[in-house]
Design a protein around this motif. Structure first.
Motif, short mmCIF file in Angstrom:
data_model
loop_
_atom_site.label_atom_id
_atom_site.label_comp_id
_atom_site.label_asym_id
_atom_site.label_seq_id
_atom_site.Cartn_x
_atom_site.Cartn_y
_atom_site.Cartn_z
N ARG A 150 0.84 -1.20 0.00
CA ARG A 150 0.00 0.00 0.00
C ARG A 150 0.87 1.25 0.00
O ARG A 150 1.95 1.27 0.59
CB ARG A 150 -0.94 0.00 1.21
N ASP A 151 0.38 2.30 -0.64
CA ASP A 151 1.15 3.53 -0.79
C ASP A 151 1.31 4.22 0.57
O ASP A 151 0.32 4.49 1.26
CB ASP A 151 0.45 4.46 -1.78
N VAL A 152 2.54 4.54 0.94
CA VAL A 152 2.82 5.14 2.24
C VAL A 152 2.29 6.56 2.32
O VAL A 152 1.70 6.97 3.33
CB VAL A 152 4.33 5.10 2.53
N LEU A 153 2.47 7.35 1.27
CA LEU A 153 2.02 8.74 1.29
C LEU A 153 0.51 8.83 1.44
O LEU A 153 0.00 9.67 2.20
CB LEU A 153 2.48 9.46 0.02
N ALA A 154 -0.22 7.98 0.74
CA ALA A 154 -1.68 7.97 0.86
C ALA A 154 -2.10 7.62 2.29
O ALA A 154 -3.00 8.23 2.86
CB ALA A 154 -2.29 7.00 -0.14
N ARG A 155 -1.44 6.65 2.89
CA ARG A 155 -1.79 6.26 4.25
C ARG A 155 -1.41 7.35 5.25
O ARG A 155 -2.09 7.52 6.28
CB ARG A 155 -1.10 4.94 4.62
N LEU A 156 -0.35 8.11 4.98
CA LEU A 156 0.00 9.22 5.85
C LEU A 156 -1.06 10.32 5.81
O LEU A 156 -1.42 10.89 6.85
CB LEU A 156 1.36 9.80 5.44
N ILE A 157 -1.56 10.62 4.63
CA ILE A 157 -2.57 11.68 4.50
C ILE A 157 -3.85 11.28 5.23
O ILE A 157 -4.41 12.05 6.01
CB ILE A 157 -2.85 11.97 3.01
N TYR A 158 -4.32 10.06 4.98
CA TYR A 158 -5.54 9.59 5.64
C TYR A 158 -5.30 9.41 7.15
O TYR A 158 -6.19 9.68 7.96
CB TYR A 158 -6.00 8.28 5.02
#
Length: 361
Positions: A150-158
């Motif tokens: 899973r994309d780390v940046l996307a999980r950081l934003i959410y």
């Protein structure tokens, strides 16, 4: 005789007051000026608001669905509405998978798609990684992927959004409960205050973290369950400051005069005494917010927080601990959490200075 120089520009007594000056009290205006004078707090508030507003638009920034689909002259909004694959000429009635090459070819034949900057949601698995997960940063996954692809940046934003929202809701509810109990104890005193203090002493002596872990291991954890469990203990921090202010104010002359005039206790508490207690409460709230976020992160790190698969900063730190060969996981989570808590602490310091009566505006 010329006036002595004070180092400040002289005020023009003939000028018209600004819109803000005409609508707020002098005390509020002084507090606003004190807050503005703390440059670190002002910039921290600006940066935090930018990050928080950006996280509120997470579905528009990071999503595995396009923002807009133009197909056969019609407009579709897949980010907000589920469309079946048959709408675009496919074979199945299930929701369209816009990352699938077959669906993408069908749409591009008669239209086009407008994608968000990051083509991954927090739970989207990238099956086209060039190396086994966790994959390092690349042009596709800007901060790499976690151990499930899973994309780390996307999980950081959410994860940033859910952490801040959790902290805000918990802080607001804790303040409401703590202020109410502290006001009743301080205003009535006597047996009410005595019993309340003994209960708080017993309740505060419980091992909070262990109780949260035990309950979270028995029940299926989710956002609202964790919120309710942490609310059972987080309200006690507000009781002390509010109780002390009410104990001081209940014997003041204006309170005694209001009681002699027959003003109800509820009106006395809400309109006359509570505003004085809110000064200390407001200065305490940013630090409660940062503590709430820290507790949620710790529970997620230990595996007793949000449900598996949720965008969690603590879970990302746990992955970094388990995958030392992928330093981007731990570094990304640490930087976001450190930045978030630092901004909240700086904002709290600026709010504390704003309400400090010893500081001139």
């Amino acid at each position: 005789m010329a006036p002595a120089a004070t180092g400040r520009p002289a005020r023009d007594i003939n000028r018209e007051p600004s819109w803000l000056e005409a609508r707020v009290t002098p005390i509020t205006l002084r507090r606003l000026n004190n807050f503005r004078n703390n440059r670190r707090g002002v910039w921290s508030l600006r940066i935090f608001l930018v990050l928080f507003i950006t996280s509120l638009l997470a579905e528009v920034i990071a999503n595995d669905r396009p923002l807009l689909v133009i197909f056969d002259g019609d407009l579709y909004w897949p980010t907000f509405v589920d469309y079946p694959e048959t709408r675009f000429g496919g074979d199945f009635e299930t929701a369209a998978d816009y990352r699938d090459e077959f669906v993408a070819e069908l749409i591009n034949e008669k239209g086009s798609m407008l994608w968000p900057p990051i083509r991954f949601s927090y739970d989207t698995i990238n099956y086209e990684l060039p190396v086994p997960a966790p994959a390092p940063p690349s042009a596709v996954n800007w901060l790499g992927s976690d151990d499930q692809g899973r994309d780390v940046l996307a999980r950081l934003i959410y994860g940033f959004r859910i952490s801040v929202l959790f902290g805000l809701v918990l802080t607001a509810l804790s303040a409401f409960v703590g202020i109410s109990i502290g006001a009743l104890q301080g205003f009535y005193g006597g047996l009410t205050d005595l019993l309340g203090q003994r209960f708080i002493e017993i309740w505060a002596g419980m091992p909070i973290l262990y109780l949260l872990i035990i309950v979270a291991s028995v029940l299926t954890p989710n956002f609202w369950w964790l919120l309710g469990l942490m609310l059972l203990f987080s309200w006690m921090g507000f009781v002390g400051v509010v109780r002390a202010e009410f104990l001081r104010a209940r014997n003041l002359d204006f309170v005694k005069a209001a009681r002699a005039l027959g003003i109800p206790d509820r009106t006395l508490i809400v309109r006359h005494v509570l505003p004085n207690a809110m000064v200390a409460t407001i200065t305490f709230m940013p630090f409660t917010l940062s503590g709430s976020i820290t507790t949620l992160t710790a529970l997620d790190f230990l595996g007793f927080g949000l449900p598996p698969g949720s965008p969690s900063l603590g879970e990302l730190l746990n992955q970094g601990k388990s995958n030392l060969q992928a330093p981007w996981l731990g570094i990304s989570g640490f930087v976001v959490i450190a930045l978030m808590l630092s901004l909240l602490v700086f904002i709290g310091e600026a709010v504390r200075d704003a309400f400090d009566p010893r500081r001139a505006g």
